[in-house]
Scaffold this motif. Sequence first.
Motif, PDB file in Angstrom:
ATOM      1  N   SER A 166       0.896  -1.091   0.192  1.00  0.00           N
ATOM      2  CA  SER A 166       0.091   0.203  -0.031  1.00  0.00           C
ATOM      3  C   SER A 166       1.252   0.821   0.225  1.00  0.00           C
ATOM      4  CB  SER A 166      -1.114   0.359   1.117  1.00  0.00           C
ATOM      5  OG  SER A 166      -1.998  -1.155   1.362  1.00  0.00           O
ATOM      6  N   LEU A 167       1.628   1.091   1.204  1.00  0.00           N
ATOM      7  CA  LEU A 167       2.706   2.361   0.807  1.00  0.00           C
ATOM      8  C   LEU A 167       3.067   2.371  -0.708  1.00  0.00           C
ATOM      9  CD1 LEU A 167       4.409   1.415   4.461  1.00  0.00           C
ATOM     10  CD2 LEU A 167       2.343   3.521   3.782  1.00  0.00           C
ATOM     11  N   ASP A 168       3.677   1.770  -1.502  1.00  0.00           N
ATOM     12  CA  ASP A 168       3.852   1.620  -2.750  1.00  0.00           C
ATOM     13  C   ASP A 168       3.551   2.503  -3.998  1.00  0.00           C
ATOM     14  OD1 ASP A 168       6.352   0.363  -2.222  1.00  0.00           O
ATOM     15  OD2 ASP A 168       5.776  -1.600  -2.873  1.00  0.00           O
ATOM     16  N   LEU A 169       2.106   3.268  -3.433  1.00  0.00           N
ATOM     17  CA  LEU A 169       1.169   4.265  -4.050  1.00  0.00           C
ATOM     18  C   LEU A 169       0.738   5.608  -3.594  1.00  0.00           C
ATOM     19  CD1 LEU A 169      -1.910   1.387  -4.863  1.00  0.00           C
ATOM     20  CD2 LEU A 169       0.418   1.797  -5.792  1.00  0.00           C
ATOM     21  N   LEU A 170       2.131   6.046  -2.643  1.00  0.00           N
ATOM     22  CA  LEU A 170       1.605   7.141  -1.481  1.00  0.00           C
ATOM     23  C   LEU A 170       2.794   8.149  -2.784  1.00  0.00           C
ATOM     24  CD1 LEU A 170       2.938   6.561   1.922  1.00  0.00           C
ATOM     25  CD2 LEU A 170       0.291   6.525   0.990  1.00  0.00           C
ATOM     26  N   ARG A 171       1.698   9.003  -2.864  1.00  0.00           N
ATOM     27  CA  ARG A 171       3.492  10.569  -3.455  1.00  0.00           C
ATOM     28  C   ARG A 171       4.124  10.637  -2.766  1.00  0.00           C
ATOM     29  NH1 ARG A 171       0.624  15.195  -2.519  1.00  0.00           N
ATOM     30  NH2 ARG A 171      -0.052  14.413  -1.041  1.00  0.00           N
ATOM     31  N   GLU A 172       4.512  11.338  -3.147  1.00  0.00           N
ATOM     32  CA  GLU A 172       5.958  11.695  -2.162  1.00  0.00           C
ATOM     33  C   GLU A 172       5.828  12.237  -1.332  1.00  0.00           C
ATOM     34  OE1 GLU A 172       8.872  10.454  -2.799  1.00  0.00           O
ATOM     35  OE2 GLU A 172       8.857   9.069  -5.163  1.00  0.00           O
ATOM     36  N   PRO A 173       5.265  13.809  -0.949  1.00  0.00           N
ATOM     37  CA  PRO A 173       5.680  14.252   0.215  1.00  0.00           C
ATOM     38  C   PRO A 173       4.489  13.627   1.242  1.00  0.00           C
ATOM     39  CG  PRO A 173       4.278  15.318  -1.009  1.00  0.00           C
ATOM     40  CD  PRO A 173       4.884  14.437  -1.593  1.00  0.00           C
ATOM     41  N   VAL A 174       3.851  12.327   0.930  1.00  0.00           N
ATOM     42  CA  VAL A 174       3.052  11.334   1.912  1.00  0.00           C
ATOM     43  C   VAL A 174       4.230  10.450   3.196  1.00  0.00           C
ATOM     44  CG1 VAL A 174       1.633   9.922   2.278  1.00  0.00           C
ATOM     45  CG2 VAL A 174       1.368  11.834   1.495  1.00  0.00           C
ATOM     46  N   TRP A 175       4.990   9.689   1.435  1.00  0.00           N
ATOM     47  CA  TRP A 175       5.630   9.093   1.792  1.00  0.00           C
ATOM     48  C   TRP A 175       7.233   9.207   2.328  1.00  0.00           C
ATOM     49  CZ3 TRP A 175       7.481   4.346  -0.544  1.00  0.00           C
ATOM     50  CH2 TRP A 175       8.435   3.479  -0.102  1.00  0.00           C
ATOM     51  N   GLU A 176       7.552  11.138   2.663  1.00  0.00           N
ATOM     52  CA  GLU A 176       8.620  10.936   3.717  1.00  0.00           C
ATOM     53  C   GLU A 176       7.989  11.189   4.714  1.00  0.00           C
ATOM     54  OE1 GLU A 176      10.225  15.026   1.392  1.00  0.00           O
ATOM     55  OE2 GLU A 176      11.363  13.941  -0.028  1.00  0.00           O
ATOM     56  N   ALA A 177       6.959  11.917   4.584  1.00  0.00           N
ATOM     57  CA  ALA A 177       5.960  12.312   6.077  1.00  0.00           C
ATOM     58  C   ALA A 177       5.574  10.626   6.749  1.00  0.00           C
ATOM     59  CB  ALA A 177       4.863  12.988   6.027  1.00  0.00           C
ATOM     60  N   LYS A 178       5.601   9.788   6.142  1.00  0.00           N
ATOM     61  CA  LYS A 178       5.149   8.453   6.767  1.00  0.00           C
ATOM     62  C   LYS A 178       6.921   7.434   7.374  1.00  0.00           C
ATOM     63  CE  LYS A 178       0.803   7.063   5.795  1.00  0.00           C
ATOM     64  NZ  LYS A 178      -0.185   7.255   6.615  1.00  0.00           N
ATOM     65  N   GLY A 179       7.707   8.358   6.584  1.00  0.00           N
ATOM     66  CA  GLY A 179       9.640   8.225   7.697  1.00  0.00           C
ATOM     67  C   GLY A 179       9.699   7.338   6.882  1.00  0.00           C
ATOM     68  N   LYS A 180       9.218   6.883   5.803  1.00  0.00           N
ATOM     69  CA  LYS A 180      10.230   6.405   4.506  1.00  0.00           C
ATOM     70  C   LYS A 180      11.393   6.681   3.858  1.00  0.00           C
ATOM     71  CE  LYS A 180       8.589   2.519   3.103  1.00  0.00           C
ATOM     72  NZ  LYS A 180       8.628   1.728   2.959  1.00  0.00           N
ATOM     73  N   GLU A 181      12.289   6.411   4.060  1.00  0.00           N
ATOM     74  CA  GLU A 181      13.786   6.734   3.311  1.00  0.00           C
ATOM     75  C   GLU A 181      13.725   6.817   1.637  1.00  0.00           C
ATOM     76  OE1 GLU A 181      17.378   5.634   5.104  1.00  0.00           O
ATOM     77  OE2 GLU A 181      16.316   5.393   7.158  1.00  0.00           O
TER      78      GLU A 181
END
Length: 180
Positions: A102-117
Amino acid sequence: MRYAITAAAAALLATAAQAQDMEAFKRGPVFADFGAHAPVAGMGELPADAAFRHSFDVAEAASDGKANRHIESAARFINMHVAAGVDPENIQVAVVVHGGASLDLLREPVWEAKGKEGVNGSHALVRDLLDEGVRVILCGQSAAAHGITQADLIPGVEMALSAMTAHALLQQAGYSVNPF
């Protein structure tokens, strides 16, 4: 000692046997950056009127920094069938995503906000699939579990009540489900 040598030799042979020759695999003709496939000699021709309505189930997340290889299967499916002579208008594909993917579908700003590097390695792939008319559908139950809203998703990604619901509706619409 003889057992150790035999075991080592067997391991080397198994590794060599598992090595894959990827030189024949090429991208395109639809997706230039994704979906490598190889021609298959002696397969015969696909029917001129071949038509596909096919869905993929994706639960496993991408490796860090890489495009999700299971989502990429949709690009490979389209590329290889168009390369084999199937009219692109006769290919309809959907990707149903749930679980960790599911996380592979996130927009870039949300990706970062979710703590993904780093960057979302699947973003360009998902964008290309959407641009070519592939439906990308997120399981709403997985979204709820991961705290994902529609606004968090790459524009064009759909949200379903559940992955099960999405697959049931796709099957009612004549889609087959990829078994792996």
